[in-house]
Design a protein around this motif. Structure first.
Motif: not given
Length: 267
Positions: A108-115, A121-136
Motif C-alpha cells: 500500500r501507499i500512504f501519505r507518509d510511507r510506502e509498503i 520499511y518505515n514505521f508509521p508515525k505514532s498517533q497520540g501520546k505514549n501510554f508508558l511515558t505520559i506525565n500529568k
C-alpha cells in the motif's frame, strides 16, 4: 493462513508450538488445532521459504503501538525482521538486514510511507501520546480543550481499549460522559492518578488472567486481572494471560471457521 489467521509453527525447547496472529486483533501461542489449507497462497509459500530454519532472536513491541517485531537469525551477520502490524486490517512484512521489504501481505501507499517490495520499511508515525511515558501535565494538555466525552478521548489519544478507559473513569469517580474541557483541576488530578495506578497494574501487577462471563455463561471479555466495572460478573481463571486469550479467541474463531454444513447442524 485461514480467514485472516496466520499460523507460524515454532520449534522450542519444550516442543513444537503454534504462534497465531489474527490480522488486527491479537498474537498468541495456541494449544488448539486450526484447519490448515491444502493449497497455501503464493504469499504463504514465499513466506515459508524465507522463514524456514530461522531462529527467533528477540520479540518486541514498537513504542507501545500495535506493532510486533520478531527478530530472526540470518545467514549474514545481521538479523532479519518479521513485522506484524495489528491495525488497518493488519499486515505481515519480512524485512532484510537493511530493513528492505522482501515480502508483505498487503502492499500500500500512504501519505507518509510506502509498503512496496524492495523499498525501505518505515514505521508509521505514532498517533497520540505514549501510554508508558505520559506525565500529568501532558495528560491534562491532551483533554483540557476537548469537546469529546472523556472516556472516548482517553481511549483514542492514549491508545488503550475502551474497557480500560472506562475503568479509569470509574476508579476516579469521574462521569465518563463529561467533556474534557469541563473537567476542573482537581478532577484532572484524580483522573491522572487513576490512570497511573492502572498503568502500573498493567506493567507490574500480578497476573490473574480470566475470561469474564455473563449470566448465560457467554464470554464478555478476556483480562489479565480483575477490573471494578466487571467485578459482579462470573469469571473463569487461567494460569497465564496467553492461556486465557487462547481459550477466549479459539471459541470465537471456531464459530467463524465453521463450514456451512456444521452451521446447519447447530441451527
Amino acid at each position: 493462513e485461514i480467514e485472516d489467521l496466520l499460523i507460524i509453527k515454532i520449534n522450542t525447547d519444550s516442543g513444537k508450538k503454534n504462534l497465531i496472529v489474527k490480522k488486527d486483533t491479537r498474537i498468541n501461542l495456541t494449544e488448539y488445532d486450526y484447519p490448515i489449507p491444502n493449497y497455501p497462497s503464493q504469499y504463504i509459500s514465499s513466506l515459508r521459504k524465507f522463514l524456514k530454519n530461522r531462529r527467533i532472536l528477540k520479540i518486541s513491541q514498537h513504542e507501545f503501538d500495535r506493532i510486533i517485531v520478531i527478530e530472526l537469525s540470518s545467514k549474514d551477520t545481521q538479523s532479519w525482521k518479521f513485522v506484524i502490524e495489528l491495525f488497518n486490517k493488519g499486515n505481515f512484512l519480512l524485512l532484510d538486514e537493511e530493513n528492505i521489504i522482501k515480502i508483505a501481505k498487503r502492499y500500500r501507499i500512504f501519505r507518509d510511507r510506502e509498503i512496496l517490495a524492495k523499498k525501505v520499511y518505515n514505521f508509521p508515525k505514532s498517533q497520540g501520546k505514549n501510554f508508558l511515558t505520559i506525565n500529568k501535565e501532558e495528560f491534562k494538555e491532551l483533554f483540557k480543550n476537548s469537546d469529546v466525552q472523556i472516556v472516548r478521548d482517553i481511549s483514542r489519544k492514549i491508545h488503550i481499549s475502551g474497557l480500560y478507559s472506562e475503568e479509569i473513569c470509574h476508579r476516579g469517580k469521574i462521569d465518563k460522559t463529561i467533556l474534557g474541557k469541563n473537567l476542573n483541576e482537581e478532577e484532572y488530578e484524580t483522573l491522572y492518578d487513576s490512570f497511573k495506578k492502572l498503568r502500573n497494574q498493567l506493567l507490574f501487577g500480578q497476573i490473574n488472567a480470566q475470561i469474564v462471563l455473563d449470566q448465560q455463561r457467554k464470554q464478555i471479555s478476556v483480562l489479565p486481572f480483575e477490573i471494578d466495572i466487571l467485578k459482579e460478573y462470573d469469571r473463569k481463571i487461567f494460569t497465564s494471560f496467553n492461556a486465557a486469550v487462547d481459550a477466549f479467541f479459539s471459541k470465537v474463531d471456531s464459530e467463524l471457521l465453521k463450514s456451512p454444513r456444521e452451521q446447519k447442524v447447530d441451527d
